[in-house]
Write an enzyme that holds these catalytic residues in place. Structure first.
Site, PDB file in Angstrom:
ATOM      1  CE  LYS A 199      -1.622   2.730   3.015  1.00 38.14           C
ATOM      2  NZ  LYS A 199      -1.951   4.072   2.435  1.00 38.14           N
ATOM      3  CD  GLU A 273      13.779   0.331   8.814  1.00 34.61           C
ATOM      4  OE1 GLU A 273      14.587   1.294   9.298  1.00 34.61           O
ATOM      5  OE2 GLU A 273      14.313  -0.607   8.798  1.00 34.61           O
ATOM      6  CB  CYS A 307      13.060   8.482   8.276  1.00 33.07           C
ATOM      7  SG  CYS A 307      13.925   7.556   7.241  1.00 33.07           S
ATOM      8  CD  GLU A 408      10.177  11.718  11.731  1.00 34.10           C
ATOM      9  OE1 GLU A 408       9.303  11.225  12.157  1.00 34.10           O
ATOM     10  OE2 GLU A 408      11.050  11.437  11.144  1.00 34.10           O
TER      11      GLU A 408
HETATM   12  P1  NAD Z   1       2.386   7.558   8.557  1.00 36.08           P
HETATM   13  O1  NAD Z   1       2.707   6.728   9.620  1.00 36.08           O
HETATM   14  O2  NAD Z   1       1.346   8.449   8.769  1.00 36.08           O
HETATM   15  O3  NAD Z   1       1.923   6.931   7.058  1.00 36.08           O
HETATM   16  C1  NAD Z   1       2.771   5.762   6.640  1.00 36.08           C
HETATM   17  C2  NAD Z   1       1.785   4.736   5.919  1.00 36.08           C
HETATM   18  O4  NAD Z   1       1.207   4.215   6.614  1.00 36.08           O
HETATM   19  C3  NAD Z   1       0.914   5.567   4.878  1.00 36.08           C
HETATM   20  O5  NAD Z   1       1.041   4.533   3.820  1.00 36.08           O
HETATM   21  C4  NAD Z   1      -0.226   5.319   5.506  1.00 36.08           C
HETATM   22  O6  NAD Z   1      -1.428   5.229   4.807  1.00 36.08           O
HETATM   23  C5  NAD Z   1      -0.373   4.125   6.438  1.00 36.08           C
HETATM   24  N1  NAD Z   1      -1.059   4.212   7.795  1.00 36.08           N
HETATM   25  C6  NAD Z   1      -1.597   5.300   8.303  1.00 36.08           C
HETATM   26  N2  NAD Z   1      -2.197   4.889   9.539  1.00 36.08           N
HETATM   27  C7  NAD Z   1      -2.200   3.545   9.399  1.00 36.08           C
HETATM   28  C8  NAD Z   1      -2.652   2.522  10.440  1.00 36.08           C
HETATM   29  N3  NAD Z   1      -3.282   2.660  11.482  1.00 36.08           N
HETATM   30  N4  NAD Z   1      -2.341   1.073  10.023  1.00 36.08           N
HETATM   31  C9  NAD Z   1      -1.702   0.722   8.878  1.00 36.08           C
HETATM   32  N5  NAD Z   1      -1.185   1.663   7.995  1.00 36.08           N
HETATM   33  C10 NAD Z   1      -1.338   3.110   8.118  1.00 36.08           C
HETATM   34  O7  NAD Z   1       3.762   8.290   8.262  1.00 36.08           O
HETATM   35  P2  NAD Z   1       4.005   9.388   6.880  1.00 36.08           P
HETATM   36  O8  NAD Z   1       3.345  10.744   7.154  1.00 36.08           O
HETATM   37  O9  NAD Z   1       3.471   9.100   5.555  1.00 36.08           O
HETATM   38  O10 NAD Z   1       5.609   9.292   6.733  1.00 36.08           O
HETATM   39  C11 NAD Z   1       6.527  10.031   7.439  1.00 36.08           C
HETATM   40  C12 NAD Z   1       6.886   9.044   8.613  1.00 36.08           C
HETATM   41  O11 NAD Z   1       7.719   7.906   8.080  1.00 36.08           O
HETATM   42  C13 NAD Z   1       7.968   9.799   9.132  1.00 36.08           C
HETATM   43  O12 NAD Z   1       7.814   9.575  10.724  1.00 36.08           O
HETATM   44  C14 NAD Z   1       9.510   9.303   8.698  1.00 36.08           C
HETATM   45  O13 NAD Z   1      10.564   9.377   9.807  1.00 36.08           O
HETATM   46  C15 NAD Z   1       9.088   7.976   8.525  1.00 36.08           C
HETATM   47  N6  NAD Z   1       9.851   7.584   7.617  1.00 36.08           N
HETATM   48  C16 NAD Z   1      10.818   6.428   7.975  1.00 36.08           C
HETATM   49  C17 NAD Z   1      11.585   5.910   7.359  1.00 36.08           C
HETATM   50  C18 NAD Z   1      12.749   4.734   7.715  1.00 36.08           C
HETATM   51  O14 NAD Z   1      13.310   4.026   6.868  1.00 36.08           O
HETATM   52  N7  NAD Z   1      12.965   4.779   9.146  1.00 36.08           N
HETATM   53  C19 NAD Z   1      11.651   5.883   5.764  1.00 36.08           C
HETATM   54  C20 NAD Z   1      10.675   6.951   5.360  1.00 36.08           C
HETATM   55  C21 NAD Z   1       9.908   7.619   6.252  1.00 36.08           C
END
Ligand code: NAD
Length: 505
Positions: A199, A273, A307, A408
């Site tokens: 997804k 991650e 991230c 963050e």
């Molecule tokens: P997010 O957690 O809001 O969403 C990430 C994904 O999860 C999206 O596809 C979203 O639709 C889905 N999602 C949201 N709620 C969910 C739930 N309850 N169950 C399952 N899936 C759900 O994060 P974001 O705002 O899209 O991305 C930013 C975050 O991602 C930041 O915190 C960043 O640090 C992190 N990130 C981490 C890495 C890493 O490798 N550590 C890499 C990229 C981004």
């Protein structure tokens, strides 16, 4: 900071025209779900809009997957696993991964421009993402055959330890590196012999759908399934699905915790991650120019939406004034503007919601007594008024316990701390819940190694930043995650161990 000489209104209409033309040229033909090798509408018939963060215009309406569609995708993935993918030899799987890598490489410019349209990242940086995505498939293609297992001859028994795929894995990714994150997930999953239901983030579904179009002839039907949709609908359905045997999630720590809880219900293996709040430490021996260039990239690359972003600067007192002056000048030199233009250094954030989130943190920082050395708001530039822009921002004088330092922000915002007591600096550097990454800038290699060991994080750069290469595992300590990507151990996350104990009596 815009380099154009025309009026702001003309600049705005130029940008809009450029984006409309690019959209016509680049949008995927299919914006449906990709299930079992077919593009299909959502079972509900619903769609959602994905918006260009540079212009605010709707780019496309995309099928809005939910639990019913995830069920169909999981079924298709199991069928593909049982009937096709599990029968492929390692060599044949390796060829599929290599062909995917070649295909991505053949479409670098196109995919990078599409990513830039949907996410707002500068196209020069998007090209690095797309090449990185190809490299992922190439690296894991190389590991496909490195799966020898072990044998043990022990007295009256002969033991074999073999690695088997999980079957169907569920993968959920964020919006900051849409295609790159898809490749970090799909490449090891497929190399390990699994089929995937992936997804993409609702903000940026387009590059994953274009990827599906491009690899449709390469990947057997149902091995890769892409289900765009919202987190609370499609996301929870993927991560909580009883027939998904392994969940891999990249996103915020808050959602990661929910994913881990839901995986507990079915005792499903999960890798996470998550977020970061990484320290970057400048020692007094380095040249100011080197420190400024590295710190600037650590925080402002990808508009701070990384991230691993180096978002807390610990600069030694002896060079602090010079480094901060250099950073202010470097910020002044940045080209903020249309991400489709090669010369742009900083594009818009991904969405209006993310702008509001960043501005909320800036307001809190102001209330907490932060002094803004640069930025601190939306750019005061009429030509950028349609886009989701935030100025590159430097803040000094905040207490290390304040929200803008501890949490963050995921935007172009750097908090600055001066230090002269090493132990106290390390205490603060580690005084966050995260532990994803860190940076050390010094030419004293002994000192650099000591500091790299003293920082509690899964990945430390010495005299570089953001340089992630397959083969060097990436992942977090503390609340930044569980598991590693990019390394040979990543393949272990996508396989389970079977022991066969053969009696010789
Ligand atoms: P997010 O957690 O809001 O969403 C990430 C994904 O999860 C999206 O596809 C979203 O639709 C889905 N999602 C949201 N709620 C969910 C739930 N309850 N169950 C399952 N899936 C759900 O994060 P974001 O705002 O899209 O991305 C930013 C975050 O991602 C930041 O915190 C960043 O640090 C992190 N990130 C981490 C890495 C890493 O490798 N550590 C890499 C990229 C981004």
């Amino acid at each position: 900071m815009s380099s154009e000489s025309e009026s702001p209104t003309d600049q705005l209409s130029d940008v809009r025209e450029r984006h409309q033309q690019a959209a016509q040229e680049l949008l995927p033909e299919h914006t449906d779900l990709y299930i079992g090798g077919e593009f299909v509408a959502a079972d509900s018939g619903e769609t959602f809009d994905t918006v260009d963060p540079t212009t605010g215009d709707v780019l496309a309406s995309v099928a809005r997957g939910d639990a019913a569609d995830v069920d169909a995708a999981v079924d298709a993935a199991w069928t593909a696993f049982d009937e096709t993918w599990s029968n492929y030899s390692a060599g044949r799987r390796q060829r599929v991964l290599t062909d995917i890598a070649d295909t991505i490489e053949d479409h670098v410019d196109e995919l990078a421009r599409l990513e830039s349209l949907d996410n707002g990242k500068p196209v020069s940086e998007a090209k690095i993402d797309v090449r990185g995505a190809a490299e992922q498939f190439r690296y894991f293609a190389g590991l496909v055959r490195e799966n020898p297992g072990e044998t043990m001859n022990a007295g009256s028994r002969y033991g074999q330890v073999i690695k088997e795929p999980y079957g169907v894995v569920g993968q959920v990714i964020p919006w900051n590196f849409p295609l790159l994150m898809a490749s970090w997930k799909l490449a090891p999953a497929l190399a390990g012999g699994n089929c995937s239901v992936l997804k993409p983030a609702e903000e940026t579904p387009l590059s994953a759908l274009r990827f599906a179009e491009l690899v449709d002839d390469i990947v057997p039907d149902g091995v890769v399934n892409i289900v765009p949709g919202y987190g609370e609908e499609a996301g929870t359905a993927v991560t909580g699905h009883p027939d998904v045997r392994k969940v891999a999630f990249t996103g915020s720590t808050a959602v990661g915790k929910q994913v881990m809880k839901s995986a507990a219900d079915t005792v499903t293996d999960v890798t996470l991650e998550l977020g970061g709040k990484s320290p970057i430490v400048v020692f007094p021996d380095v040249s100011v120019g080197k420190a400024v260039a590295l710190v600037k990239s650590a925080i402002f690359y990808n508009t701070g939406e990384c991230c691993e972003a180096g978002s807390r600067l610990f600069v030694h007192e002896d060079v602090a004034d010079d480094v901060l002056d250099g950073l202010v000048a470097a910020i002044d030199d940045m080209t903020i503007g249309d991400p489709l233009r090669e010369e742009t250094d900083l594009g818009p954030k991904v969405s209006a919601e993310q702008v509001d989130r960043t501005l909320d943190y800036l307001e809190k920082a102001r209330d907490d007594g932060g002094q803004f050395l640069a930025g601190g708001d939306r750019p005061d530039d009429e030509a950028l008024s349609a886009g989701c822009y935030v100025e590159p921002t430097l803040i000094e004088g905040l207490d290390h316990d304040s929200d803008a330092v501890q949490e963050e922000i995921f935007g172009p915002v750097l908090s600055v701390f001066r230090w002269d007591d090493y132990d106290e600096m390390i205490r603060l550097a580690n005084d966050v819940e995260y532990g994803l990454a860190g940076g050390v800038i010094t030419d004293d290699i002994t000192q650099a190694n000591t500091t790299a060991r003293d920082i509690e994080a899964g990945y430390i750069w010495i005299n570089s930043y953001h340089d992630l290469v397959p083969g060097l595992p990436f992942g977090g300590y503390k609340q930044s995650g569980i598991g590693r990507e990019l390394g040979s151990e990543t393949l272990d996350h996508y396989q389970q161990t079977k022991t066969i104990n053969l009696s010789l009596r």
